[in-house]
Every structure is written in structure tokens, then in C-alpha cells.
Design a protein around this motif. Structure first.
Motif: not given
Length: 255
Positions: A5, A41, A48-51, A68-72, A145
Motif C-alpha cells: 500500500r 493499492i 477508500g482505496e484504489f487497486q 478500480k476504486y474500493v469503498d472501504i 485510508n
């Protein structure tokens, strides 16, 4: 194995190619030996974070392709602010790093009458920038994040004055906003507050190696800080805040 990350304070979206910050690029390429196509990442501190994958490696910089974006989110439901009196610099590094890992949302370093180190001007600004980078690195490691702020260094008297003013004009229910001052002489511990109504935020005031002076202690109590003990043993400055944060998270946070 967890993906590496990296903090990248840029606007990102799927399909974009972003340049990696110098520190992130160095760690990814020189330390982790990542090659083009390697997954990673990225996060920009806004949630959120981006893969993505390593897109390019070069002498003039390295870049990643956002897939892609991951809403976490991995933030504690409890806002924990730590005001730590200045102590030895390496101890502050430890407090910032571990505080971020434990879920602290804001860190304020204070100069007090008994502080071991005295920082001001450009030297103080440089140290705060260093501590902010320590917070960033801790977020990269622990999965957060949103990067906690390490506020500019200020004096104890100025900070306490601001706390008094904040409490005076706050619309937040004070019973949901606890303020503790760690003290080995305190008669109350966290068990005495465990039955409190729902808590939304806690501000933790921690002294230097020599503790607060009587005048500083009185000023803190005037600002609404309640003396809090952590058992019969006396902790070092770098242990006290972290022990308190861990216990607070267990009582009201996400442990």
C-alpha cells in the motif's frame, strides 16, 4: 499475502495513470523490487482505496495504472485525539506511529514547562513534517485510508486556551465528549467511566517525562480535563498514551 500500500495524494479514478510520489516509488522499486504489472493499492487520504498495477518504471519517475476504486474504511467509530507533551524525539516517533495504528485521529505535540526538548521556528516545522510522514507510513502499514493530522507544534498554554474556547462555544453534548489528563495521582480509572452514555470523542492529554506542573494541571482541569489513572504502575511518557488509547478502544471503540 497482503498487497503493498502506498499513499498518493492525488485525485484518482479507474483507468487513470498516476505518478507515484518519490518516497513511494523508491520503496516500491528499490525495496520491494516490484516490476511492471505488479499489483498494489493506493490511497489519497480522502477515504477508500484504489487497486492498480505498476505501469511504468524509469529514472524520471514511476507510475501506476488505477484499475478500480474500493469503498472501504478502517476508521474507529470513536474520534480519539491525543495531545502529547514534547518528549525525546524518537519517543514521539513511536507515539505517532503506534497511535495511528491504534486508531488515533489527531495528534498534537505540546511544549510544556518540563518538556525535555524545546523546538521552535524552522526546526519545529521540520519535525512536524517528519512526524506527519511517520503517520503516513503507519497508515500504509496498518490499512487506514484516512491520514491523521499531526498538528503544528504549539505551547501548552495556547492549546489549553483554545480548548476552553472550544468547549464554551461547542454545540456537542459534553457528556459524549470526554477529556482525560493522564496522572499517576488520579483517583479514577477508566472503569469509573465505563458506564458513561454513548461516547463520540475523547481527548487524551499526556505529560512529558517529568509530568505537568501544578499550574498546568490546574489549567487543564479548568478546560474540562479529568485526571485519569492507569493503575498502580507509573508508565514512561511513550507508554502512557498508547496504553490509554488501547483501553479506550476496548471500552468505546472498535476492539
Amino acid at each position: 499475502m497482503a498487497l503493498p500500500r502506498f499513499y498518493c495524494p492525488e485525485e484518482m479514478s479507474a483507468g487513470n495513470i498516476v505518478e507515484l510520489p518519490r518516497e513511494a516509488a523508491h520503496h516500491a522499486i528499490r525495496v520491494l523490487r516490484l516490476e511492471p504489472g505488479a499489483p498494489l493499492i493506493l490511497f489519497n487520504g480522502k477515504g477508500g482505496e484504489f487497486q492498480g498495477v505498476i505501469e511504468r518504471i524509469g529514472k524520471n519517475g514511476s507510475a501506476a495504472l488505477i484499475e478500480k476504486y474500493v469503498d472501504i474504511e478502517r476508521e474507529s467509530p470513536l474520534e480519539i485525539r491525543v495531545a502529547q507533551a514534547a518528549c525525546a524525539s524518537d519517543k514521539i516517533d513511536w507515539i505517532v506511529q503506534k497511535g495511528v495504528e491504534l486508531g488515533v485521529s489527531n495528534i498534537q505535540i505540546l511544549t510544556t514547562k518540563l518538556s525535555v526538548i524545546k523546538l521552535s521556528g524552522e526546526r519545529a516545522e521540520k519535525r512536524v513534517r517528519h512526524w506527519q510522514q511517520v503517520a503516513v507510513s503507519a497508515c500504509e502499514q496498518c490499512g487506514r485510508n484516512r491520514v491523521p493530522q499531526v498538528a503544528p507544534l504549539t505551547s501548552f498554554s495556547c492549546w489549553v486556551g483554545a480548548q476552553i474556547n472550544e468547549r464554551k462555544h461547542s454545540t456537542v453534548n459534553t457528556s459524549a465528549d470526554l477529556r482525560f489528563m493522564l496522572s499517576p495521582c488520579a483517583k479514577k480509572g477508566l472503569r469509573d467511566f465505563s458506564g458513561s452514555s454513548p461516547i463520540s470523542s475523547i481527548t487524551l492529554l499526556v505529560g512529558p517525562e517529568g509530568g505537568f506542573t501544578p499550574d498546568e494541571g490546574a489549567a487543564a482541569m479548568a478546560a474540562g480535563f479529568v485526571p485519569l489513572g492507569l493503575g498502580p504502575r507509573i508508565f514512561r511518557a511513550e507508554t502512557a498514551a498508547l496504553a490509554a488509547v488501547s483501553a479506550i478502544q476496548a471500552l468505546w471503540g472498535d476492539y
